[in-house]
Design a protein around this motif. Structure first.
Motif, mmCIF file in Angstrom:
data_model
loop_
_atom_site.group_PDB
_atom_site.id
_atom_site.type_symbol
_atom_site.label_atom_id
_atom_site.label_comp_id
_atom_site.label_asym_id
_atom_site.label_seq_id
_atom_site.Cartn_x
_atom_site.Cartn_y
_atom_site.Cartn_z
ATOM 1 N N ASN A 1 0.892 -1.225 -0.084
ATOM 2 C CA ASN A 1 0.021 0.046 -0.073
ATOM 3 C C ASN A 1 0.851 1.206 -0.117
ATOM 4 O O ASN A 1 2.172 1.161 0.149
ATOM 5 C CB ASN A 1 -0.979 -0.071 1.192
ATOM 6 N N PRO A 2 0.503 2.468 -0.300
ATOM 7 C CA PRO A 2 1.053 3.692 -0.186
ATOM 8 C C PRO A 2 2.073 3.741 0.916
ATOM 9 O O PRO A 2 3.273 4.334 0.900
ATOM 10 C CB PRO A 2 0.149 4.844 -0.343
ATOM 11 N N GLU A 3 1.633 3.371 2.202
ATOM 12 C CA GLU A 3 2.551 3.662 3.437
ATOM 13 C C GLU A 3 3.756 2.669 3.145
ATOM 14 O O GLU A 3 4.947 2.919 3.491
ATOM 15 C CB GLU A 3 1.793 3.190 4.645
ATOM 16 N N GLU A 4 3.392 1.519 2.748
ATOM 17 C CA GLU A 4 4.395 0.401 2.668
ATOM 18 C C GLU A 4 5.416 0.917 1.672
ATOM 19 O O GLU A 4 6.582 0.642 2.168
ATOM 20 C CB GLU A 4 3.588 -1.052 2.592
ATOM 21 N N GLU A 5 5.051 1.332 0.674
ATOM 22 C CA GLU A 5 6.130 1.533 -0.458
ATOM 23 C C GLU A 5 6.799 2.593 -0.109
ATOM 24 O O GLU A 5 8.101 2.962 -0.419
ATOM 25 C CB GLU A 5 5.074 1.739 -1.890
ATOM 26 N N ALA A 6 6.240 3.488 0.938
ATOM 27 C CA ALA A 6 6.989 4.855 1.015
ATOM 28 C C ALA A 6 8.168 4.357 2.179
ATOM 29 O O ALA A 6 9.340 4.953 1.944
ATOM 30 C CB ALA A 6 6.197 5.944 1.972
ATOM 31 N N LEU A 7 7.907 3.276 3.020
ATOM 32 C CA LEU A 7 8.928 2.756 3.870
ATOM 33 C C LEU A 7 9.744 2.182 2.953
ATOM 34 O O LEU A 7 11.047 1.954 3.308
ATOM 35 C CB LEU A 7 8.191 1.900 4.830
ATOM 36 N N LEU A 8 9.723 1.476 2.047
ATOM 37 C CA LEU A 8 10.605 0.500 1.238
ATOM 38 C C LEU A 8 11.172 1.600 0.656
ATOM 39 O O LEU A 8 12.647 1.326 0.376
ATOM 40 C CB LEU A 8 9.625 -0.354 0.392
ATOM 41 N N GLN A 9 10.804 2.612 -0.010
ATOM 42 C CA GLN A 9 11.519 3.693 -0.712
ATOM 43 C C GLN A 9 12.337 4.368 0.105
ATOM 44 O O GLN A 9 13.503 4.696 -0.119
ATOM 45 C CB GLN A 9 10.642 4.587 -1.458
ATOM 46 N N ALA A 10 12.125 4.731 1.241
ATOM 47 C CA ALA A 10 13.067 5.651 2.035
ATOM 48 C C ALA A 10 13.983 4.707 2.690
ATOM 49 O O ALA A 10 15.352 5.258 2.474
ATOM 50 C CB ALA A 10 12.248 6.061 3.313
ATOM 51 N N ASP A 11 13.875 3.543 2.835
ATOM 52 C CA ASP A 11 14.884 2.793 3.635
ATOM 53 C C ASP A 11 16.248 2.375 2.213
ATOM 54 O O ASP A 11 17.123 2.351 2.097
ATOM 55 C CB ASP A 11 14.567 1.345 3.837
ATOM 56 N N TRP A 12 15.423 2.053 0.940
ATOM 57 C CA TRP A 12 16.476 1.822 -0.390
ATOM 58 C C TRP A 12 17.193 3.002 -0.674
ATOM 59 O O TRP A 12 18.467 2.854 -0.956
ATOM 60 C CB TRP A 12 15.307 1.555 -1.416
ATOM 61 N N GLN A 13 16.521 4.113 -0.489
ATOM 62 C CA GLN A 13 17.240 5.549 -0.881
ATOM 63 C C GLN A 13 18.366 5.599 0.285
ATOM 64 O O GLN A 13 19.313 6.118 -0.230
ATOM 65 C CB GLN A 13 16.118 6.622 -0.670
ATOM 66 N N GLU A 14 18.067 5.648 1.430
ATOM 67 C CA GLU A 14 19.079 5.740 2.561
ATOM 68 C C GLU A 14 20.329 4.837 2.200
ATOM 69 O O GLU A 14 21.525 5.174 2.290
ATOM 70 C CB GLU A 14 18.307 5.282 3.913
ATOM 71 N N LEU A 15 20.182 3.423 1.931
ATOM 72 C CA LEU A 15 20.972 2.580 1.826
ATOM 73 C C LEU A 15 21.568 2.655 0.705
ATOM 74 O O LEU A 15 23.084 2.607 0.302
ATOM 75 C CB LEU A 15 20.314 1.009 1.904
ATOM 76 N N THR A 16 21.037 3.104 -0.553
ATOM 77 C CA THR A 16 21.679 3.270 -1.778
ATOM 78 C C THR A 16 22.551 4.669 -1.629
ATOM 79 O O THR A 16 23.852 4.635 -2.055
ATOM 80 C CB THR A 16 20.523 3.510 -2.934
ATOM 81 N N ASP A 17 22.000 5.530 -1.173
ATOM 82 C CA ASP A 17 23.136 6.798 -0.809
ATOM 83 C C ASP A 17 24.286 6.369 -0.214
ATOM 84 O O ASP A 17 25.415 6.818 -0.430
ATOM 85 C CB ASP A 17 22.084 7.782 -0.230
ATOM 86 N N MET A 18 24.159 5.576 1.019
ATOM 87 C CA MET A 18 25.567 5.113 1.492
ATOM 88 C C MET A 18 26.268 4.188 0.616
ATOM 89 O O MET A 18 27.447 4.740 0.820
ATOM 90 C CB MET A 18 25.115 4.476 2.826
ATOM 91 N N ILE A 19 25.688 3.793 -0.432
ATOM 92 C CA ILE A 19 26.645 2.835 -1.009
ATOM 93 C C ILE A 19 27.109 3.955 -2.290
ATOM 94 O O ILE A 19 28.387 3.759 -2.268
ATOM 95 C CB ILE A 19 25.804 1.707 -2.131
ATOM 96 N N VAL A 20 26.695 4.778 -2.682
ATOM 97 C CA VAL A 20 27.373 5.775 -3.735
ATOM 98 C C VAL A 20 28.407 6.765 -2.877
ATOM 99 O O VAL A 20 29.258 6.907 -3.661
ATOM 100 C CB VAL A 20 26.086 6.607 -4.283
ATOM 101 N N LEU A 21 27.970 6.838 -1.758
ATOM 102 C CA LEU A 21 29.104 7.757 -0.676
ATOM 103 C C LEU A 21 30.090 7.001 -0.362
ATOM 104 O O LEU A 21 31.086 7.741 0.496
ATOM 105 C CB LEU A 21 28.355 8.466 0.320
ATOM 106 N N GLY A 22 30.366 5.721 -0.670
ATOM 107 C CA GLY A 22 31.379 5.064 -0.467
ATOM 108 C C GLY A 22 31.399 4.607 0.943
ATOM 109 O O GLY A 22 32.646 3.902 1.593
ATOM 110 N N GLU A 23 30.171 4.420 1.575
ATOM 111 C CA GLU A 23 30.033 3.951 2.958
ATOM 112 C C GLU A 23 29.421 2.640 3.194
ATOM 113 O O GLU A 23 28.918 2.148 4.173
ATOM 114 C CB GLU A 23 29.171 5.025 3.706
ATOM 115 N N VAL A 24 29.589 1.756 2.207
ATOM 116 C CA VAL A 24 28.948 0.413 2.292
ATOM 117 C C VAL A 24 29.367 -0.260 3.374
ATOM 118 O O VAL A 24 28.750 -1.254 4.084
ATOM 119 C CB VAL A 24 29.459 -0.266 0.931
ATOM 120 N N GLU A 25 30.737 -0.128 3.793
ATOM 121 C CA GLU A 25 31.288 -1.099 4.762
ATOM 122 C C GLU A 25 30.539 -0.479 6.495
ATOM 123 O O GLU A 25 30.665 -1.432 7.257
ATOM 124 C CB GLU A 25 32.882 -0.820 4.897
#
Length: 230
Positions: free
Chosen positions: A148-172
């Motif tokens: 539902n919209p709330e669940e997708e928003a949660l998934l999107q927010a987490d995906w964005q945070e984790l992806t940003d960390m990968i792009v910024l070289g902070e995967v470790e």
């Protein structure tokens, strides 16, 4: 052994057909299903963690294979097994997709593998308590889920945070504490498996492959909702 009338290899032509076939598996043990498909049951899943999923894919006619598509691409439906105990408690996190550690520039949530895989999911709960032999584990009633919209928003927010960390070289730096419903963690057959990533200075290095996983609290909510409906 319980006899079933299952379409073993034909890809389902409709969502309804897929659900009906999945429902006919409810109450069947993995051993019975494997015997009818002519597939050997492993003693344990230590080296064959994906065996149960592959068994269900075979029985239900999934056609995507290893492609980065939903398991039933014509229907846009992903198949996920959900290990539970007899009290309907979810036992482990759910793998969603491999996380790219390079080439992420320009990728958005709308074009991500995670959104693609989670657009519509056929969940198949399986009683999989550790002490139960693999052949005796029991398939339970499946259910179809769309975020539902709330669940997708949660998934999107987490995906964005984790992806940003990968792009910024902070995967470790990423551990299981990051993400409310989605987490990033190592996914490899052994510690020798390595893939390329970049550090915060843009220098390449070798690290363990990572995967996106749904946290158990999230899938427990989905299962609880399904059980209340039924």
């Amino acid at each position: 052994m319980i006899l079933l009338s299952i379409i073993y290899v034909l890809t389902p032509e409709s969502e309804q057909q897929l659900i009906q076939t999945a429902q006919r598996l409810s109450g069947i043990t993995l051993g019975d299903l494997a015997a009818q498909l002519g597939i050997a049951v492993p003693e344990n899943l230590n080296k064959e963690k994906g065996w149960i999923g592959l068994l269900l894919e075979r029985a239900l006619g999934a056609s995507a294979g290893s492609k980065p598509l939903p398991d039933f691409p014509e229907l846009g439906i992903e198949l996920k097994t959900l290990p539970i105990d007899r009290d309907a408690k979810v036992l482990e996190t759910t793998f969603v997709s491999v996380a790219p550690l390079t080439g992420m520039s320009g990728v958005t949530w709308q074009t991500s593998h995670v959104k693609n895989k989670m657009a519509k999911v056929l969940w198949v709960p399986i009683i999989s308590e550790r002490q139960l032999p693999v052949a005796e584990r029991l398939i339970c009633t499946p259910f179809l889920w769309q975020p539902n919209p709330e669940e997708e928003a949660l998934l999107q927010a987490d995906w964005q945070e984790l992806t940003d960390m990968i792009v910024l070289g902070e995967v470790e730096k990423i551990n299981g504490k990051y993400g409310e419903v989605l987490q990033l963690r190592p996914k490899a057959a052994n510690s020798k498996a390595k893939t390329k990533a970049f550090d915060k200075n843009g220098r390449p290095f070798q690290t363990l492959p990572r995967g996106f996983y749904l946290k158990t609290g999230f899938t427990q909510q989905l299962l609880n909702r399904h059980l209340r409906v039924n």
